[in-house]
Motif scaffolding. Structure first.
Motif, PDB file in Angstrom:
ATOM      1  N   VAL A  77      15.126   0.925  24.782  1.00  0.00           N
ATOM      2  CA  VAL A  77      15.044   0.052  23.627  1.00  0.00           C
ATOM      3  C   VAL A  77      15.292  -1.404  23.997  1.00  0.00           C
ATOM      4  CG1 VAL A  77      17.476   0.414  23.008  1.00  0.00           C
ATOM      5  CG2 VAL A  77      15.827  -0.238  21.238  1.00  0.00           C
ATOM      6  N   ASP A  78      16.108  -1.651  24.993  1.00  0.00           N
ATOM      7  CA  ASP A  78      16.410  -3.032  25.387  1.00  0.00           C
ATOM      8  C   ASP A  78      15.227  -3.717  26.067  1.00  0.00           C
ATOM      9  OD1 ASP A  78      18.977  -2.799  24.385  1.00  0.00           O
ATOM     10  OD2 ASP A  78      19.806  -2.102  26.303  1.00  0.00           O
ATOM     11  N   TYR A  79      14.257  -2.930  26.552  1.00  0.00           N
ATOM     12  CA  TYR A  79      13.094  -3.516  27.210  1.00  0.00           C
ATOM     13  C   TYR A  79      12.068  -4.043  26.206  1.00  0.00           C
ATOM     14  CZ  TYR A  79      14.501  -1.686  31.786  1.00  0.00           C
ATOM     15  OH  TYR A  79      15.157  -1.450  32.963  1.00  0.00           O
ATOM     16  N   ALA A  80      12.184  -3.621  24.952  1.00  0.00           N
ATOM     17  CA  ALA A  80      11.211  -4.037  23.936  1.00  0.00           C
ATOM     18  C   ALA A  80      11.493  -5.479  23.546  1.00  0.00           C
ATOM     19  CB  ALA A  80      11.285  -3.115  22.726  1.00  0.00           C
ATOM     20  N   GLN A  81      10.718  -6.402  24.089  1.00  0.00           N
ATOM     21  CA  GLN A  81      10.951  -7.818  23.848  1.00  0.00           C
ATOM     22  C   GLN A  81       9.799  -8.497  23.113  1.00  0.00           C
ATOM     23  OE1 GLN A  81      13.838  -9.280  24.444  1.00  0.00           O
ATOM     24  NE2 GLN A  81      14.666  -7.366  25.298  1.00  0.00           N
ATOM     25  N   ASP A  82       8.566  -8.101  23.388  1.00  0.00           N
ATOM     26  CA  ASP A  82       7.461  -8.744  22.676  1.00  0.00           C
ATOM     27  C   ASP A  82       7.274  -8.110  21.305  1.00  0.00           C
ATOM     28  OD1 ASP A  82       6.487  -6.313  23.522  1.00  0.00           O
ATOM     29  OD2 ASP A  82       4.489  -7.045  23.992  1.00  0.00           O
ATOM     30  N   THR A  83       6.466  -8.753  20.467  1.00  0.00           N
ATOM     31  CA  THR A  83       6.338  -8.359  19.053  1.00  0.00           C
ATOM     32  C   THR A  83       5.829  -6.936  18.904  1.00  0.00           C
ATOM     33  OG1 THR A  83       5.937 -10.652  18.389  1.00  0.00           O
ATOM     34  CG2 THR A  83       5.189  -8.933  16.891  1.00  0.00           C
ATOM     35  N   GLU A  84       4.782  -6.600  19.634  1.00  0.00           N
ATOM     36  CA  GLU A  84       4.157  -5.283  19.447  1.00  0.00           C
ATOM     37  C   GLU A  84       5.088  -4.154  19.879  1.00  0.00           C
ATOM     38  OE1 GLU A  84      -0.111  -3.044  20.331  1.00  0.00           O
ATOM     39  OE2 GLU A  84       0.391  -4.931  21.338  1.00  0.00           O
ATOM     40  N   SER A  85       5.742  -4.333  21.019  1.00  0.00           N
ATOM     41  CA  SER A  85       6.632  -3.269  21.494  1.00  0.00           C
ATOM     42  C   SER A  85       7.855  -3.120  20.580  1.00  0.00           C
ATOM     43  CB  SER A  85       7.070  -3.543  22.929  1.00  0.00           C
ATOM     44  OG  SER A  85       7.803  -4.748  23.021  1.00  0.00           O
ATOM     45  N   ARG A  86       8.379  -4.226  20.041  1.00  0.00           N
ATOM     46  CA  ARG A  86       9.515  -4.135  19.115  1.00  0.00           C
ATOM     47  C   ARG A  86       9.098  -3.437  17.827  1.00  0.00           C
ATOM     48  NH1 ARG A  86      13.866  -7.167  20.649  1.00  0.00           N
ATOM     49  NH2 ARG A  86      14.710  -7.446  18.541  1.00  0.00           N
ATOM     50  N   ASN A  87       7.924  -3.782  17.351  1.00  0.00           N
ATOM     51  CA  ASN A  87       7.415  -3.095  16.154  1.00  0.00           C
ATOM     52  C   ASN A  87       7.270  -1.604  16.406  1.00  0.00           C
ATOM     53  OD1 ASN A  87       7.057  -4.498  13.755  1.00  0.00           O
ATOM     54  ND2 ASN A  87       5.235  -5.550  14.484  1.00  0.00           N
ATOM     55  N   ALA A  88       6.709  -1.254  17.571  1.00  0.00           N
ATOM     56  CA  ALA A  88       6.500   0.157  17.892  1.00  0.00           C
ATOM     57  C   ALA A  88       7.827   0.899  18.021  1.00  0.00           C
ATOM     58  CB  ALA A  88       5.696   0.273  19.189  1.00  0.00           C
ATOM     59  N   MET A  89       8.808   0.275  18.657  1.00  0.00           N
ATOM     60  CA  MET A  89      10.107   0.929  18.812  1.00  0.00           C
ATOM     61  C   MET A  89      10.793   1.127  17.464  1.00  0.00           C
ATOM     62  SD  MET A  89      12.235   2.386  20.791  1.00  0.00           S
ATOM     63  CE  MET A  89      11.827   1.950  22.479  1.00  0.00           C
ATOM     64  N   ILE A  90      10.700   0.147  16.571  1.00  0.00           N
ATOM     65  CA  ILE A  90      11.270   0.300  15.223  1.00  0.00           C
ATOM     66  C   ILE A  90      10.611   1.462  14.500  1.00  0.00           C
ATOM     67  CG2 ILE A  90      11.472  -0.810  12.960  1.00  0.00           C
ATOM     68  CD1 ILE A  90      11.688  -3.495  14.486  1.00  0.00           C
ATOM     69  N   TRP A  91       9.301   1.568  14.637  1.00  0.00           N
ATOM     70  CA  TRP A  91       8.573   2.667  13.964  1.00  0.00           C
ATOM     71  C   TRP A  91       9.012   4.012  14.535  1.00  0.00           C
ATOM     72  CZ3 TRP A  91       5.455   6.727  15.162  1.00  0.00           C
ATOM     73  CH2 TRP A  91       4.704   7.283  14.130  1.00  0.00           C
ATOM     74  N   ILE A  92       9.146   4.109  15.848  1.00  0.00           N
ATOM     75  CA  ILE A  92       9.541   5.376  16.479  1.00  0.00           C
ATOM     76  C   ILE A  92      10.951   5.777  16.048  1.00  0.00           C
ATOM     77  CG2 ILE A  92      10.063   6.461  18.701  1.00  0.00           C
ATOM     78  CD1 ILE A  92       7.805   4.727  19.902  1.00  0.00           C
ATOM     79  N   ILE A  93      11.883   4.830  16.058  1.00  0.00           N
ATOM     80  CA  ILE A  93      13.259   5.133  15.640  1.00  0.00           C
ATOM     81  C   ILE A  93      13.292   5.564  14.182  1.00  0.00           C
ATOM     82  CG2 ILE A  93      15.541   4.115  15.255  1.00  0.00           C
ATOM     83  CD1 ILE A  93      15.001   2.308  17.676  1.00  0.00           C
ATOM     84  N   THR A  94      12.487   4.923  13.352  1.00  0.00           N
ATOM     85  CA  THR A  94      12.486   5.223  11.907  1.00  0.00           C
ATOM     86  C   THR A  94      11.920   6.606  11.631  1.00  0.00           C
ATOM     87  OG1 THR A  94      12.208   2.864  11.439  1.00  0.00           O
ATOM     88  CG2 THR A  94      11.728   4.400   9.653  1.00  0.00           C
ATOM     89  N   HIS A  95      10.795   6.941  12.220  1.00  0.00           N
ATOM     90  CA  HIS A  95      10.123   8.198  11.890  1.00  0.00           C
ATOM     91  C   HIS A  95      10.697   9.400  12.632  1.00  0.00           C
ATOM     92  CE1 HIS A  95       7.212   5.457  10.125  1.00  0.00           C
ATOM     93  NE2 HIS A  95       6.699   6.488   9.495  1.00  0.00           N
ATOM     94  N   TYR A  96      11.505   9.182  13.646  1.00  0.00           N
ATOM     95  CA  TYR A  96      12.129  10.294  14.356  1.00  0.00           C
ATOM     96  C   TYR A  96      13.649  10.170  14.330  1.00  0.00           C
ATOM     97  CZ  TYR A  96       7.480  11.516  15.913  1.00  0.00           C
ATOM     98  OH  TYR A  96       6.161  11.906  15.931  1.00  0.00           O
ATOM     99  N   SER A  97      14.144   9.593  13.239  1.00  0.00           N
ATOM    100  CA  SER A  97      15.601   9.453  13.076  1.00  0.00           C
ATOM    101  C   SER A  97      16.290  10.805  12.925  1.00  0.00           C
ATOM    102  CB  SER A  97      15.910   8.578  11.853  1.00  0.00           C
ATOM    103  OG  SER A  97      15.318   9.126  10.683  1.00  0.00           O
ATOM    104  N   ASP A  98      15.537  11.837  12.520  1.00  0.00           N
ATOM    105  CA  ASP A  98      16.148  13.157  12.328  1.00  0.00           C
ATOM    106  C   ASP A  98      16.567  13.792  13.651  1.00  0.00           C
ATOM    107  OD1 ASP A  98      13.451  13.223  12.964  1.00  0.00           O
ATOM    108  OD2 ASP A  98      13.185  15.254  12.144  1.00  0.00           O
ATOM    109  N   ILE A  99      15.983  13.356  14.768  1.00  0.00           N
ATOM    110  CA  ILE A  99      16.360  13.927  16.069  1.00  0.00           C
ATOM    111  C   ILE A  99      17.167  12.930  16.904  1.00  0.00           C
ATOM    112  CG2 ILE A  99      14.348  15.449  16.082  1.00  0.00           C
ATOM    113  CD1 ILE A  99      13.059  13.546  18.104  1.00  0.00           C
ATOM    114  N   LEU A 100      17.487  11.774  16.319  1.00  0.00           N
ATOM    115  CA  LEU A 100      18.259  10.752  17.026  1.00  0.00           C
ATOM    116  C   LEU A 100      19.611  10.591  16.337  1.00  0.00           C
ATOM    117  CD1 LEU A 100      15.466   8.036  17.507  1.00  0.00           C
ATOM    118  CD2 LEU A 100      16.317   9.654  19.224  1.00  0.00           C
TER     119      LEU A 100
END
Length: 700
Positions: A445-468
């Motif tokens: 998660v700390d590697y996500a620095q540009d806009t697209e990767s940060r957006n993608a990481m937020i989406w992944i954390i949000t939609h798979y919060s049940d296993i995190l």
């Protein structure tokens, strides 16, 4: 004299002093000095020094008397053309000299005079040009090059007097239909007709009869490269096959030119064949291999031409459900010295050529370039791997994901960011298949620095919060300084905080949600962000009110509804594809856009109607081998014969199995008939023409 001294801005008096000669004999004796002075005039016209050079018109007219020096005449004509295009009336004094050259016995002088007449936008000059062109068309013997220039002059004169040019089109049609003994003039007339009709948007496209087209195509082997390319460029749409046999015969006559040394001829032949394929029922694999081999041969050309060919490959792979090109994947592997635009286009070709069979080769190539020192190329290779996972099935996606996870271990920041971005698309396509890999991905998660990767990481954390278990801790890394994020990330953070609160109502999620809502409504400068925050706040308030129609279930559907599965559509609109196919080898095939979107005054091209036109491109059958279908019936139909053979007698089929070997091996005679004729396919209508078949070549 050096170019530096010639290309210097001079005053008219400075050049006039070098041209002060009284009689012709002295001019001839000092011709070298005077030529340099004349070159200075042309150079100053090139530099835009028109006002000074216009004063030298009397001196130029004096030099026009020198008839034995072609360079002086060329300079005089060039001077009149340049000045005449700016101030036509000032060059009227030169008209007698131009007409005198027009009556010369020297063909080159006549051509220069005609070009000068048509380049000056003044009625006196254009009238003389029209009279001379009509005079030439009525003569029985005219030099070929002069007649060709006269025909193309009508295209220029069309800008000055369209109505009169249209009245002379019958002369051009007569040349096209009758002057078979002069193919160069015939092709020039046909090309001029097409150019004049293209400019006039109200006129119908030029059409010639099928018989005339066959007569011209029979002369194709005798034409020079320029005429061959021009003919094959203008024949599509100009000739409309009325039967399948017409189309088969024309393709058979054009096929040898696919392997032409001149790239323009080869591309034009490819365009002609693709056009005619819309008027046949089925095509043999041998023809597809010849089309593919011609494209592969063009990939050995310089980078600019190679780019054009690759863009046309993309077009041809997009245009039909069943591709008419068959390539080996290694042809599109990226070379270290390829320009970046070639590398990008090859990546697109690899993507379009990918299937379950070719995937291992393509993945090996992409994995190699994913760790390239070129950052841009590395990111594009990773993006291509992710797109392949979305395009192909689950089993292929698993192979792509394994490579992406392996690339994560390298710890290169830009590679990891790109992997995070493409993983979002993969998870949207296969929401349950790769859930176990999410925990591995969020470690970065700390590697996500540009806009697209940060957006993608937020989406992944949000939609798979049940296993995190620590999803809130991961998410808070994006909330600490939300107002300094890019607008796209701000919207993602706000939306995800609302989703967390709706899914898991708790003190922690409520506190996080309220904090972000206040920050976005009170401190944010983006009006769109404030509006969305107020909208979410109002929704949450309505859900808490008694008697409100907004229940928790409705709120969850609005805020956290199920997303549709992602699909990558590589197909273009059929109408656009039809026009692009008719413009193979042109700039429209590079942009993959209709010509009207690139050139404002251009007209839309479409396939002419015919009784045998295949309106649906998928109706064209690609047959593997004629031995697997009714060979005797198809061959009889193609050759126009009815054989009354015994049913027990199997038809003798002479095939050529060495079409993919070098020419020196193809020419070896084999078999009982000692012939290297290719298989009697749907397009092999004249098997006795051995030389036509010997043009069949391949790169390896």
């Amino acid at each position: 004299m050096s170019d530096q001294r010639i290309f210097t801005r001079y005053k008219a008096n400075e050049i006039r002093s070098e041209l002060q000669i009284v009689d012709v004999k002295k001019i001839k004796s000092g011709v070298a000095k005077k030529k340099n002075a004349l070159r200075k005039i042309i150079a100053n016209l090139t530099l835009g020094n028109y006002s000074e050079m216009l004063l030298l018109l009397p001196e130029i007219l004096k030099f026009w008397k020198i008839e034995d020096d072609m360079e002086v005449k060329r300079i005089c004509h060039e001077y009149i053309r340049t000045i005449g295009s700016i101030k036509p009336r000032s060059t009227v004094e030169s008209l007698p000299f131009i007409l005198n050259d027009l009556r010369s016995r020297n063909e080159k002088v006549q051509i220069m005079a005609l070009e000068t007449l048509v380049s000056i936008p003044f009625s006196k000059f254009s009238e003389e040009a029209f009279d001379f062109i009509i005079h030439l068309t009525n003569k029985k013997t005219v030099p070929e090059q002069l007649m060709k220039n006269a025909i193309y002059s009508l295209v220029q004169l069309d800008d000055y007097d369209h109505e009169r040019v249209m009245s002379l089109l019958n002369l051009l049609y007569d040349i096209v239909n009758h002057q078979i003994e002069k193919p160069t003039i015939q092709i020039a007339a046909l090309n001029a007709l097409c150019m004049i009709h293209d400019v006039d948007g109200n006129s119908q496209p030029v059409h010639i009869s099928v018989e005339t087209a066959f007569n011209i195509l029979e002369l194709l082997p005798t034409l020079n490269e320029w005429d061959s390319a021009t003919l094959l460029e203008i024949l599509p749409i100009t000739v409309v096959p009325q039967t399948h046999d017409n189309a088969y015969d024309m393709i058979d006559m054009v096929l040898p030119h696919l392997q032409h040394v001149n790239s323009a001829v080869s591309l034009s032949a490819l365009k002609m064949v693709l056009y005619l394929l819309n008027y046949i029922e089925e095509v043999n694999q041998t023809i597809i291999k010849r089309l593919s081999n011609s494209v592969i041969a063009l990939l050995e050309k310089p980078a600019e031409l190679q780019f054009l060919v690759l863009r046309n490959v993309i077009l041809l792979l997009l245009s039909r459900d069943q591709s008419l090109l068959k390539f080996d994947v290694p042809y599109f592997f990226i070379e270290y010295n390829d320009p970046i635009y070639i590398k990008d286009t090859k990546l697109e070709c690899l993507y379009l050529l990918s299937n379950e069979g070719t995937l291992p080769q393509i993945l090996d190539e992409l994995e190699e370039h994913a760790t390239d020192i070129d950052i841009q190329m590395s990111r594009k290779a990773v993006r291509a791997i992710g797109n392949l996972a979305v395009k192909l099935g689950e089993s292929s996606a698993g192979k792509c994901v394994d490579i992406l996870l392996h690339l994560l271990e390298f710890g290169v920041d830009y590679v990891i960011q790109e992997i995070i971005s493409v993983f979002r698309n993969i998870l949207r396509k296969y929401p349950k298949d790769f859930k176990n890999d999410v925990k591995t991905l969020v470690k970065y998660v700390d590697y996500a620095q540009d806009t697209e990767s940060r957006n993608a990481m937020i989406w992944i954390i949000t939609h798979y919060s049940d296993i995190l278990p620590d999803y809130l801790t991961l998410f808070e890394t994006f909330c600490t300084n939300v107002l300094n994020e890019s607008p796209e990330v701000q919207f993602s953070v706000l939306t995800s905080s609302i989703k967390f609160f709706v899914r898991y109502p708790s003190i922690e999620t409520e506190k996080l949600c309220i904090c972000l809502l206040r920050e976005c409504t009170e401190d944010a400068n983006n009006p769109d962000l404030r509006s969305r925050a107020f909208m979410y706040w109002r929704l949450l308030s309505l859900a808490r009110e008694d008697g409100s129609n907004v229940t928790n279930e409705i709120l969850k559907d609005i805020v956290d509804g199920e997303l549709p599965k992602i699909e990558l559509n590589t197909k273009l609109d059929p109408i656009v594809l039809e026009e692009l196919e008719l413009n193979v080898g042109s700039i429209t095939s590079i942009y993959l856009k209709p010509t009207s979107q690139i050139f404002r005054m251009s007209s839309l091209k479409s396939l002419p109607n015919s009784p045998v036109l295949n309106s649906d491109k998928s109706l064209l059958n690609v047959i593997d081998d004629l031995r697997s279908i009714g060979i005797s019936n198809s061959n009889d139909r193609l050759n126009g014969k009815n054989h009354n053979s015994n049913k027990n007698n199997n038809p003798v089929v002479h095939t050529m199995s060495d079409f993919d070997k070098p020419a020196e091996k193809v020419n070896h005679l084999k078999g009982s008939r000692k012939s290297s004729i290719s298989s009697p396919s749907k397009l092999a209508r004249k098997p006795s023409m051995l030389m036509r078949k010997l043009t069949l070549k391949k790169k390896f």
